[in-house]
Design a protein around this motif. Structure first.
Motif, mmCIF file in Angstrom:
data_model
loop_
_atom_site.group_PDB
_atom_site.id
_atom_site.type_symbol
_atom_site.label_atom_id
_atom_site.label_comp_id
_atom_site.label_asym_id
_atom_site.label_seq_id
_atom_site.Cartn_x
_atom_site.Cartn_y
_atom_site.Cartn_z
ATOM 1 N N HIS A 98 1.540 9.038 -2.504
ATOM 2 C CA HIS A 98 2.266 10.272 -2.218
ATOM 3 C C HIS A 98 3.632 10.041 -1.567
ATOM 4 O O HIS A 98 4.278 10.986 -1.126
ATOM 5 C CB HIS A 98 1.418 11.188 -1.326
ATOM 6 N N ASP A 107 4.211 6.874 -6.943
ATOM 7 C CA ASP A 107 4.109 8.221 -6.400
ATOM 8 C C ASP A 107 3.713 9.222 -7.481
ATOM 9 O O ASP A 107 3.725 8.908 -8.674
ATOM 10 C CB ASP A 107 5.448 8.640 -5.777
ATOM 11 N N CYS A 110 -1.362 4.559 -1.442
ATOM 12 C CA CYS A 110 -0.998 5.822 -0.805
ATOM 13 C C CYS A 110 -0.864 6.921 -1.865
ATOM 14 O O CYS A 110 -1.554 7.919 -1.817
ATOM 15 C CB CYS A 110 0.306 5.672 -0.038
ATOM 16 N N ASP A 119 4.618 8.875 1.276
ATOM 17 C CA ASP A 119 4.835 9.244 2.677
ATOM 18 C C ASP A 119 4.345 8.191 3.660
ATOM 19 O O ASP A 119 4.158 8.475 4.843
ATOM 20 C CB ASP A 119 4.184 10.598 2.977
ATOM 21 N N VAL A 120 4.136 6.963 3.179
ATOM 22 C CA VAL A 120 3.652 5.873 4.031
ATOM 23 C C VAL A 120 4.357 4.581 3.635
ATOM 24 O O VAL A 120 4.623 4.353 2.463
ATOM 25 C CB VAL A 120 2.126 5.673 3.853
ATOM 26 N N ASN A 133 -0.914 6.132 9.715
ATOM 27 C CA ASN A 133 -0.693 5.652 8.349
ATOM 28 C C ASN A 133 -2.001 5.213 7.698
ATOM 29 O O ASN A 133 -2.216 5.430 6.505
ATOM 30 C CB ASN A 133 0.317 4.507 8.344
ATOM 31 N N ALA A 174 0.825 -1.207 0.000
ATOM 32 C CA ALA A 174 0.000 0.000 0.000
ATOM 33 C C ALA A 174 0.860 1.259 0.000
ATOM 34 O O ALA A 174 0.347 2.367 -0.221
ATOM 35 C CB ALA A 174 -0.929 -0.006 1.218
ATOM 36 N N THR A 175 2.145 1.080 0.222
ATOM 37 C CA THR A 175 3.122 2.161 0.114
ATOM 38 C C THR A 175 3.039 2.835 -1.250
ATOM 39 O O THR A 175 3.296 4.035 -1.373
ATOM 40 C CB THR A 175 4.547 1.586 0.281
ATOM 41 N N ARG A 231 -6.831 8.895 2.937
ATOM 42 C CA ARG A 231 -6.737 10.145 2.178
ATOM 43 C C ARG A 231 -6.266 9.859 0.751
ATOM 44 O O ARG A 231 -6.807 10.391 -0.219
ATOM 45 C CB ARG A 231 -5.784 11.122 2.868
ATOM 46 N N GLY A 232 -5.261 8.991 0.622
ATOM 47 C CA GLY A 232 -4.757 8.658 -0.702
ATOM 48 C C GLY A 232 -5.784 7.951 -1.563
ATOM 49 O O GLY A 232 -5.874 8.185 -2.770
ATOM 50 N N LEU A 249 -3.635 8.318 6.479
ATOM 51 C CA LEU A 249 -3.000 8.811 5.248
ATOM 52 C C LEU A 249 -3.422 7.968 4.040
ATOM 53 O O LEU A 249 -3.621 8.493 2.940
ATOM 54 C CB LEU A 249 -1.476 8.788 5.392
ATOM 55 N N LEU A 250 -3.561 6.668 4.240
ATOM 56 C CA LEU A 250 -3.989 5.792 3.146
ATOM 57 C C LEU A 250 -5.437 6.074 2.751
ATOM 58 O O LEU A 250 -5.780 6.049 1.562
ATOM 59 C CB LEU A 250 -3.823 4.326 3.545
#
Length: 396
Positions: free
Chosen positions: A215, A342, A213, A217-218, A250, A208-209, A256-257, A253-254
């Protein structure tokens, strides 16, 4: 959200898995940044511990922010449940351990992400679990490799880094005849372009990085399945016990992504198609690996099992390793980095970076070469991306 209505992907990526209103009527879900939850009394403890209640005990096992992310991923992959992990490799290794015991063996595709390959070929054998390497782009080759101890078939499609396409339906058909579990890494395609569970796969895993995500940042992972009992087992017997828990921040943030996943994937792919066509006609490029090219070997299978072709491209330089290094060392806009998915365009040399663990003298056996360059096409203006590659290739 109306549970009786079948919403489309972009709607589910924003609202999927949501049950009721957020606390204080907040538009966005809060971050439940707590390790521990309290009980009303000992009877409350009993109900929670016996799963008679959906309340929480400790964030390593469950947390409201994590649960929302898990529910949303299950919704997007058309599964019935998922488990969040601290990294993609935590998800992959936990899933493999959950299906294998001493004396078993796992079949892996001959091209895998370097750490996944190491888990299968170095870590699992330490626990008396054997492995077999098969070119799964020819699923019929499985028939000669499967034996009574084969319990799992694991692969990526598109594969990392040569973008090889594996016919999911055919692999599943063969596996089911032998009661073998099929696990697919869907990181490159994302559920926007491909949904392996709908094709009969048992478990889907993601780093999921990457695109989830979006962006950079995770660091995170997730596993999704249609089998809710298996998800319960994976969470409480493996994720919790190995301790690979995702942090609530995290997970937030995910979430949000995920809101922009569909939008991002469409734009990533739009750029990638143009970059692939550019590379395909460049005199210094020997070959281009991108499923969206009609002359790519797996194009027809990809067209059948995928909604689109993604944004990962690999290409080989007509030269040697030093020429390939010159290309990646001299880009100005693209960033030399090991990750992908990214907003920024990322470039790398797999044989020297993400796939360093493969024996150099056997690279061809695994579908790799020293001059193979991998690009994660970003969201910059595509003309700028192509101009950057053009000036760098012009130095070779």
């Amino acid at each position: 959200m109306d549970k009786n209505k079948e919403y489309k992907f972009d709607t589910l990526s924003i609202h999927g898995g949501q049950e009721g209103k957020n606390p204080s009527n907040a538009l966005n879900p809060p971050i439940f940044q707590t390790s521990t939850f309290v009980f009303n009394n000992t009877e409350h403890v009993r109900k929670v511990m016996n799963f008679e209640s959906d309340d929480y005990v400790y964030t390593r096992g469950n947390n409201p922010t994590l649960r929302l992310f898990e529910n949303r991923m299950a919704s997007l992959e058309e599964g019935n449940g998922s488990v969040a992990f601290a990294s993609g490799m935590a998800a992959i290794s936990s899933v493999l351990f959950s299906f294998l015991k001493p004396g078993d063996n796992v079949i892996i595709n001959n091209t895998l992400y370097g750490s996944s390959y190491s888990v299968a070929t170095e870590l699992l054998p330490k626990y008396n679990v054997d492995y077999k390497v098969v070119d799964l782009s020819n699923p019929e080759s499985l028939n000669d490799k499967i034996d009574e101890n084969t319990k799992v078939i694991y692969f990526e499609t598109p594969s990392n880094p040569n973008l090889r396409i594996i016919d999911i339906k055919k692999v599943v058909e063969i596996a089911k005849k032998h009661n073998i579990k099929v696990v697919v890494d869907n990181t490159f395609a994302t559920p926007y372009f491909q949904k392996p569970l709908t094709l009969g796969v048992d478990v889907v895993v993601h780093s999921a990085t990457k695109y989830i995500c979006g962006h950079g940042d995770v660091v995170a992972g997730v596993a999704v399945s249609k089998n809710q009992d298996y998800i319960h087992k994976l969470k409480f017997e493996y994720m919790c016990e190995f301790g690979g828990a995702m942090s609530p921040f995290n997970a937030w943030l995910l979430l949000r992504g995920l809101k922009t996943l569909g939008v991002r994937m469409r734009e990533h792919e739009r750029n990638a198609k143009k970059v692939a066509k550019y590379l395909n006609t460049h005199p210094k490029v020997k070959s281009v690996m991108y499923p969206g090219l009609e002359d790519f070997k797996g194009h027809n299978i990809a067209k059948e099992q995928m909604k689109g072709y993604g944004a990962m491209i690999s290409f080989e330089i007509d030269g040697d390793l030093e020429d390939a290094k010159k290309v990646v060392d001299n880009v100005k806009l693209a960033k030399l980095a090991v990750s992908l998915g990214d907003c920024e365009t990322l470039i790398e040399l797999p044989a020297a970076m993400t796939h360093l663990g493969y024996p150099k003298e056997q690279l061809a056996k695994f579908g790799l070469t020293e001059t193979m360059i991998r690009i994660s096409v970003g969201l910059e203006n595509v003309d700028d991306i192509i101009e950057d590659l053009d000036q760098s290739l012009g130095l070779v």
